[in-house]
Enzyme design. Structure first.
Site, mmCIF file in Angstrom:
data_model
loop_
_atom_site.group_PDB
_atom_site.id
_atom_site.type_symbol
_atom_site.label_atom_id
_atom_site.label_comp_id
_atom_site.label_asym_id
_atom_site.label_seq_id
_atom_site.Cartn_x
_atom_site.Cartn_y
_atom_site.Cartn_z
ATOM 1 N N LYS A 191 78.596 62.337 7.551
ATOM 2 C CA LYS A 191 80.200 61.788 7.640
ATOM 3 C C LYS A 191 80.875 61.749 6.450
ATOM 4 O O LYS A 191 82.201 62.163 6.306
ATOM 5 C CB LYS A 191 80.231 60.356 8.338
ATOM 6 N N HIS A 221 61.964 58.838 14.541
ATOM 7 C CA HIS A 221 62.879 58.640 13.536
ATOM 8 C C HIS A 221 62.400 57.873 12.251
ATOM 9 O O HIS A 221 63.147 57.313 11.337
ATOM 10 C CB HIS A 221 64.194 57.831 14.208
ATOM 11 N N LYS A 249 75.165 51.180 4.840
ATOM 12 C CA LYS A 249 74.203 51.364 5.595
ATOM 13 C C LYS A 249 73.478 50.156 5.862
ATOM 14 O O LYS A 249 73.379 49.261 5.198
ATOM 15 C CB LYS A 249 73.354 52.648 5.101
ATOM 16 N N ARG A 250 72.562 50.289 6.583
ATOM 17 C CA ARG A 250 71.445 49.141 7.085
ATOM 18 C C ARG A 250 70.986 48.716 5.576
ATOM 19 O O ARG A 250 70.411 49.427 4.917
ATOM 20 C CB ARG A 250 70.584 49.298 7.938
ATOM 21 N N LYS A 294 66.336 51.865 1.023
ATOM 22 C CA LYS A 294 67.661 52.394 1.006
ATOM 23 C C LYS A 294 68.249 52.030 -0.344
ATOM 24 O O LYS A 294 69.226 52.640 -0.928
ATOM 25 C CB LYS A 294 68.519 51.743 2.152
ATOM 26 N N THR A 311 72.875 59.847 8.756
ATOM 27 C CA THR A 311 73.900 60.530 9.387
ATOM 28 C C THR A 311 75.113 60.158 8.386
ATOM 29 O O THR A 311 76.284 60.766 8.491
ATOM 30 C CB THR A 311 74.247 60.222 10.737
#
Length: 845
Positions: free
Chosen positions: A690, A392, A581-582, A587, A686
């Protein structure tokens, strides 16, 4: 049984709501009692609700609290799942089918009540039954504690996968840890993240079934000895220094409107010796329970802080604990059914969800060689045949390694086994590359005093996959290039997916109803049918319905924002720009924030700024200092912007304690989906799927599954920006500092200088200067380097949103063309191409 477990314990009674004496049932009553346990008729559902309210909770309706009512309903629903649950196991056992076992350190399941009602097809009836009793189902749903059994996408993916396995009637089972406190509860104080224990089990869990009869004893430390065996040879015996008991707790995983109910088995750590009575009598009360406390800490908290030695050791113990419990359980189940091990790889598939469970390779070898006395070569053949490994991450620091000193001390026998695996693998590499002596060293499982768990997983599995096309390509050409060359048929891609049952049917019922009206039923289990909506993307009536649904969700989210952080926002005119998100530097929540400051300055100058509400949801790992600093800066910026009456066009909402339940509120309301990770860093994502399925427009880089989403919806329906993977790599090779981009962009200069000089934190003007200085010196994640491209893309977003009809059409295309990102499609690929498992329909009776 614990108090929490007692709080949901059912007596098994199914008598009606009478307040009179309970008499022994006659034969007809027994038949009705059994039928009431499983019947889907509204009258039976109502009786079951009253039964559990009275006999499981000890209350009449009038005295019952909302928690009592939730528990009673949950237990009534569980009764109906139980028959399917046992029937599913019976059907799989009778068919002697191959089973898949999914090992994951995280399962971010979210609340279960609504999903289980929808899986059984009784949501509408239950709403009506409760409405007659003046009870709102939605209020009961809000009573359910959310299991904090995951940190982000990894755990949510695992939960989607288990649900898809059940919906596809695949014989599957998940294994993980029953974290007592799970992921922490995030609290914001003075703009900074604080962590608080998440006591999700405080009132028990009505869905779980404790299975103490399958408790497993797990060892740590100690020593190994070579001793004579019964057959005249020798065998290795491991004598652990201490042991822990693993107690399984099973949760039902219901397939959508079929008869299948699979299992998620979670392990809870218990002390081998609960209490030293002699020490207690001697007055040493603390020492009397020391063993209990030391043992049970293993399953207390998800991902203990491993910035120090004790935390790192606890994390290793935690990973081995759930892996060892699971492997022992899998082997036991297999032997109970088949009585032999030679067919293990024909009947068992084990998928390792990232490197956390990678020690399973050594554990299975230990069980086969030490316990069942299989020859090494035969045991290794079975081991490789059983395991599949999903990678991952592309980030080297996330490819888990363990110091040999620590690993050998905690798991001495496993260290010996890995040394032997490494020795044999090194010989294989040397044979394959006789003239390249450096190759074996660069691929070694044990190197530089570290055990490389990803390498162990690759060598010990018959299949290795990435989770998006780009990720899988980079995995094979960069991160694991040598392994892909040695084992060319072992690597493949399995792009992630999400379950539409939770991320459309449950969280966006209005959109789901509209979709069904336009293309009919059945899309919930065949998401490719959404493409039929392309026939409606130019229909003004359809687009108007989409707009009304989006506004409904935005208004609801605006209320939540007001409740959570006391901020009023305008859902009618503002873009809801969502970054959930985390919190991690790659990110690039910081890139988003720099643009927010630039937009704020533009608005202050009277620029024509499209109104926006920037919505953040993110938790930072407790030991991740840089991530926590970003959260602090977001709040400092928000505090200034949100209190500036001259710039109502820009507002910033950081919603604390981001989790599945909050995501279910945010995603249907999102206009813009921020997928802005540095190219080459995000494996898949993901959240992007969504959000797109619910009509949000993506602004993103060519990273992870963004590439495939863009291919699906078309270039005109995706806001692309930023450097490619190759451009990022070239820039990092040149050690390019952020100063180059800073000096080239007057807008970036103004933003960075404002932060460095303390404008957003005048009481501590130098607070955020080090953060900006680090980026000026070394812009590892290209935050400064991608700023101008991101700003230009955001300008296009603002312009497009002003074209109302055009924006709605783009949103409609995103909904229609993202059906390929169903987790059902992903799981079918795993089942057919890696696991070799087939559906086993369940028939009751």
């Amino acid at each position: 049984m614990s108090n929490a477990e007692l709080s949901y314990a059912s007596t098994g009674s199914t008598s009606g709501p009478s307040t009179g004496d309970v008499h022994a049932p006659q034969s007809g009553q027994s038949a009705r009692s059994a039928e009431d346990r499983t019947s889907m008729a509204p009258t039976a559902l109502q009786r079951a609700f009253f039964d559990h309210l009275k006999f499981s909770r000890g209350h009449e309706l009038e005295q019952a609290t909302a928690l009592d009512r939730f528990a009673a309903l949950a237990l009534a629903v569980r009764d109906r799942l139980m028959e399917r649950w046992t029937a599913t196991d019976r059907a799989v056992t009778k068919a002697e089918a191959k089973r898949v076992y999914y090992l994951s350190a995280e399962f971010l399941t979210g609340r279960a009540l609504l999903g289980n009602l929808q899986a059984l097809g009784v949501e509408r009836d239950v709403r009506e039954v409760l409405r007659e009793l003046c009870i709102d189902l939605d209020e009961l749903i809000e009573q359910e504690p959310e299991p904090g059994l995951g940190n982000g996408g990894l755990g949510r993916l695992a939960a989607c996968f288990l649900e898809s396995m059940a919906s596809l009637a695949l014989p599957g089972m998940g294994y993980g840890i029953r974290y007592e406190f799970g992921i922490f509860e995030q609290v914001i104080r003075d703009g900074q993240q604080r962590e608080r224990a998440d006591e999700w089990l405080r009132f028990g869990n009505p869905w779980e079934v404790r299975r103490p009869e399958h408790t497993v004893e797990i060892g740590f430390g100690g020593e190994t000895q070579l001793v004579p065996s019964e057959d005249g040879g020798y065998r290795m015996v491991w004598t652990p220094a201490d042991t822990v008991l693993g107690v399984p707790h099973d949760l039902p995983v219901a397939g959508y409107q079929n008869e299948t109910v699979n299992t998620l088995r979670l392990w809870s750590a218990r002390a081998g010796r609960e209490f030293d009575f002699q020490l207690f009598n001697d007055g040493d009360y603390v020492e009397a329970v020391q063993d209990k406390n030391a043992s049970e800490v293993i399953s207390k908290v998800l991902y203990p802080n491993d910035n120090f030695e004790k935390g790192r050791e606890l994390r290793l113990r935690q990973e081995y604990f759930f892996v060892a419990c699971s492997i022992r359980d899998i082997v036991r189940r297999h032997i109970d059914q088949f009585g032999r091990l030679d067919n293990l790889a024909d009947k068992v598939a084990i998928q390792l969800n990232d490197t956390h469970p990678a020690v399973a390779v050594a554990e299975l070898m230990r069980v086969l060689v030490d316990h069942h006395r299989l020859a090494w070569d035969r045991a290794w053949e079975l081991c490789v045949g059983v395991f599949g490994f999903t990678n991952h991450t592309l980030m080297p620091e996330a490819l888990e390694t363990w110091p040999v000193e620590l690993f050998s001390r905690v798991l001495p026998r496993h260290h010996e086994l890995i040394v032997e695996i490494d020795r044999r693998f090194t010989r294989e590499v040397m044979t394959a590359y006789p003239h390249d002596r450096d190759k074996a060293q660069s691929m070694a499982i044990i190197a530089d005093g570290e055990i490389h768990m990803a390498r162990l997983a690759v060598v010990g599995s018959h299949a290795v996959n990435g989770v998006a096309a780009l990720h899988s390509e980079l995995l094979q050409t960069r991160v694991m290039r040598d392994f892909a060359e040695l084992y060319p048929g072992k690597f493949s891609n399995k792009t992630n997916g999400v379950t539409p049952r939770r991320w459309m049917v449950a969280c966006n019922p209005q959109l789901s109803t509209l979709v069904t009206e336009r293309i009919g039923d059945g899309w919930q289990t065949d998401l490719d049918r959404l493409e039929g909506l392309m026939a409606h993307v130019d229909d003004p009536i359809y687009l108007k319905r989409l707009a009304d649904i989006k506004l409904h969700h935005k208004q609801h989210l605006a209320t939540i924002i007001d409740d959570l952080i006391d901020l009023q926002v305008d859902p009618k005119t503002a873009i809801f720009d969502v970054h959930i998100k985390r919190l991690h530097e790659y990110k690039r929540q910081l890139l988003n924030l720099l643009h927010i400051v630039a937009l704020y300055l533009e608005a202050k100058r009277g620029g024509d700024v499209t109104p926006r509400v920037f919505i953040f949801g993110a938790k930072a790992a407790p030991g991740y200092r840089e991530a926590k600093e970003i959260i602090h800066l977001i709040h400092a910026v928000a505090n200034v912007i949100n209190h500036d009456p001259r710039t109502p066009q820009v507002r910033v909402a950081f919603l604390p304690n981001y989790r599945v339940t909050l995501a279910e509120r945010i995603i249907p309301a999102a206009d813009v989906s921020e997928q802005i990770s540095t190219a080459g860093k995000e494996a898949s994502g993901t959240g992007n799927m969504k959000l797109a399925l619910n009509g949000a427009m993506t602004i993103g880089t060519l990273d992870g599954a963004n590439i495939e989403i863009r291919e699906a919806v078309g270039d005109d329906n995706f806001f692309l920006f930023g450097m490619t993977v190759d451009e990022v790599q070239a820039r990092l090779r040149d050690h390019a500092a952020g100063r180059i981009a800073y000096e080239a962009s007057p807008v970036l200069q103004e933003v960075v200088d404002l932060i460095r000089e303390g404008f957003f934190n005048p009481e501590q003007p130098d607070l955020f200067r080090p953060m900006m200085d680090r980026l000026l010196d070394h812009d590892e994640y290209c935050v400064f380097a991608d700023f101008e491209a991101y700003r230009m893309a955001q300008q296009k977003v603002g312009q497009a949103y002003r074209d109302g009809a055009g924006w709605l059409r783009m949103s409609a295309v995103n909904i229609a063309m993202n059906g390929r990102f169903s987790s059902d499609r992903t799981i079918r690929q795993y089942a057919e191409e890696i696991w070799g498992v087939a559906p086993v329909p369940t028939h009751r009776g």
